[in-house]
Design a protein around this motif. Structure first.
Motif, mmCIF file in Angstrom:
data_model
loop_
_atom_site.group_PDB
_atom_site.id
_atom_site.type_symbol
_atom_site.label_atom_id
_atom_site.label_comp_id
_atom_site.label_asym_id
_atom_site.label_seq_id
_atom_site.Cartn_x
_atom_site.Cartn_y
_atom_site.Cartn_z
ATOM 1 N N TRP A 79 -11.663 -1.373 -75.377
ATOM 2 C CA TRP A 79 -10.299 -1.311 -76.079
ATOM 3 C C TRP A 79 -10.159 -2.585 -77.069
ATOM 4 N N ASP A 126 -14.418 -1.153 -69.918
ATOM 5 C CA ASP A 126 -13.189 -0.566 -70.538
ATOM 6 C C ASP A 126 -12.265 -1.397 -71.336
ATOM 7 N N PRO A 160 -0.520 3.415 -68.993
ATOM 8 C CA PRO A 160 -0.860 2.729 -70.320
ATOM 9 C C PRO A 160 0.034 1.221 -70.311
ATOM 10 N N GLU A 174 -4.980 0.134 -70.283
ATOM 11 C CA GLU A 174 -4.520 0.807 -68.967
ATOM 12 C C GLU A 174 -4.741 -0.122 -67.725
ATOM 13 N N ALA A 208 -6.753 -5.560 -77.282
ATOM 14 C CA ALA A 208 -6.711 -4.328 -76.487
ATOM 15 C C ALA A 208 -5.071 -3.841 -76.514
ATOM 16 N N ARG A 267 -3.782 0.137 -76.254
ATOM 17 C CA ARG A 267 -4.918 0.800 -75.816
ATOM 18 C C ARG A 267 -5.266 0.573 -74.519
#
Length: 389
Positions: free
Chosen positions: A353, A349, A309, A300, A295, A298
Motif C-alpha cells: 500500500w 500488505d 478501509p 485496511e 498508504a 489504500r
C-alpha cells in the motif's frame, strides 16, 4: 464538514495501542533458516532487531540455532554485551573514528572496509578481531576491488605484528531477492576472487560470509561457512519463496464512533468523501507511530473479523476507518497488522500500500515503541528464555 451525530465518548478503561512481539515466531523462523544455512547462522539484530527488540530477538535466535550475532554500529553491539549476551558479535558499519578500544574490550568483532579503518583499528589497545569487507558489486560498503589486494596485504602485516587477527571475510549480494539475476553471479565470482586474494596474502580467515536472508533461502552457492540473516528472523522473505511467520501484531482501541451522511469529507485536505451514509471510527495511531502516510487511501484494518478501509489521509497520530453499517463500540480493538492468521493485514500488505518494503514498515513501528508513551510493547513466547545468554 457535513453535520454529524455527536461523537460517542471513549470509555475511561480503553486500552492503549499495543505492539505485540511473538518470540515463538522468531524461534520458528530461526530454526528454518539455520537448517537452510548449512553452516553457521549469524542472527542480525540491527535497528533494534528490526523493531522487535534486539536483546529479545538475539536471545531467541541463539536458543533456536543461531551461533553469532550481527549489528551495524558499535552503538548496537555494546548493549548486547551489557545485557549479558556472550555469543560472538560482529559490527560492520562504523566510521574511522569509532571507539575501537571499546569494541576490543567488549570482544566485539569489527568489519574493516578500508586501509584507513585498518590503521585505526590496529591502533586500538589490545588485538582486534576483524572481518575484511569486500564490495561485491553494490558500490556501497566494503573495499573496492582496486584496493582489495592492498588491504589484504596490510592486514597480514598488522596480523604479523600482533595488532589484529583476521578471522573473517565478508561481502553482500545486491540482487539476492531475485535469485536468477546475473548480478548475483557477479557477486559470487567477486567474493571467490576476494577469498583467493586474501589467501594469497597469507590470510587464513575462519569465517567467510556472503549470504543474507534471501540468499540463505535460495542460493546455496553463496553460503560459505556462515550466513547472516536479519529480516528472515522476524518473518520477512525478500525472495518471496518461503513461508516465514510474522512476529509483530499491532492493535488499537477505537477512540470514538460517529455516523455521517453521504458526502462527508474526511481528514486533512478532504481527500476522501463518503459515497454513502456510514459510520466512521477514530483510531489513535498515525505516521508518528510508524504507519506509513503513503498508504493513505489504500490501507485496511481488521474489524470484527472483516477488513475495513482506512479513509482520508493518515495523520500524525490519527486514522479513520470506514465501519459501514456495523459500528463498533468505543474502546473496541481493531487489528492494523499481524501475521495474517485471522485475515488481518500483514507487513507485506502495508508495504504494498505504501510502495515500500516490509523492512521499513516493521522498523518504523518498532521505533515508535521506544518512545515509551504512545505504543505499549508486549512480548510473548519468552518464558523459556529467562536466564539464557
Amino acid at each position: 464538514m457535513s453535520a454529524t451525530c455527536p461523537t460517542v465518548a471513549v470509555p475511561a478503561t480503553a486500552a492503549r495501542p499495543v505492539l505485540e512481539v511473538d518470540l515463538a515466531a522468531v524461534g520458528a523462523n530461526t530454526r528454518l533458516l539455520a537448517d537452510r544455512a548449512g553452516g553457521a547462522l549469524m542472527a542480525v539484530v540491527k535497528a533494534d532487531g528490526f523493531g522487535h527488540g534486539a536483546v529479545d530477538v538475539a536471545r531467541t535466535a541463539l536458543a533456536h540455532g543461531a551461533t553469532w550475532l550481527g549489528v551495524t554500529a558499535l552503538a548496537e553491539a555494546l548493549p548486547l554485551r551489557a545485557a549479558g549476551l556472550r555469543a560472538p558479535v560482529l559490527s560492520w558499519l562504523n566510521p574511522v573514528g569509532a571507539d575501537w578500544a571499546a569494541a576490543v574490550a567488549a570482544e566485539v568483532d569489527v568489519a574493516v572496509p578500508s586501509a584507513e579503518h585498518l590503521t585505526a583499528v590496529a591502533a586500538a589497545p589490545g588485538r582486534a578481531r576483524v572481518h575484511l569487507h569486500v564490495d561485491c558489486g553494490m558500490a556501497r560498503d566494503g573495499a573496492a576491488p582496486a584496493s582489495w589486494s592492498g588491504l589484504c596485504a596490510a592486514a597480514r602485516r598488522a596480523e604479523r605484528r600482533g595488532l589484529v587477527e583476521v578471522v573473517g571475510v565478508m561481502g553482500h549480494l545486491g540482487c539476492a531477492e531475485t535469485p536468477g539475476d546475473t548480478c548475483n553471479t557477479h557477486g559470487r565470482t567477486r567474493f571467490a576472487w576476494a577469498l583467493e586474494t586474501a589467501r594469497a596474502a597469507g590470510l587464513r580467515p575462519e569465517h567467510r560470509h556472503l549470504a543474507a536472508t534471501a540468499a540463505t533461502l535460495t542460493d546455496p552457492r553463496s553460503h560459505h561457512t556462515m550466513s547472516r540473516v536479519g529480516a528472515g528472523l522476524v518473518g520477512i522473505d525478500p525472495s518471496g519463496t518461503t513461508a516465514l511467520r510474522g512476529a509483530l501484531t499491532l492493535t488499537a482501541p477505537v477512540v470514538s464512533v460517529r455516523r455521517v451522511p453521504a458526502g462527508s469529507s474526511v481528514g486533512y485536505g478532504h481527500h476522501h468523501r463518503t459515497d454513502r451514509a456510514t459510520h466512521l471510527g477514530l483510531v489513535p495511531l498515525g505516521y508518528a507511530d510508524g504507519l506509513p502516510r503513503a498508504a493513505s487511501g489504500r490501507a485496511e484494518v481488521l474489524v470484527r473479523g472483516a477488513r475495513r478501509p482506512l479513509v482520508g489521509l493518515l495523520s500524525m497520530d490519527q486514522a479513520v476507518v470506514d465501519l459501514g453499517e456495523r459500528p463498533v463500540a468505543p474502546g473496541e480493538t481493531v487489528t492494523l497488522l499481524g501475521p495474517g492468521d485471522a485475515g488481518e493485514p500483514t507487513a507485506a500488505d502495508w508495504a504494498r500500500w505504501a510502495g515500500t518494503i516490509p523492512h521499513e514498515v516493521l522498523t518504523g513501528l518498532g521505533a515508535a515503541t521506544r518512545l515509551g508513551t504512545r505504543l505499549e510493547r508486549h512480548v510473548t513466547g519468552a518464558a523459556h528464555l529467562r536466564g539464557l545468554v
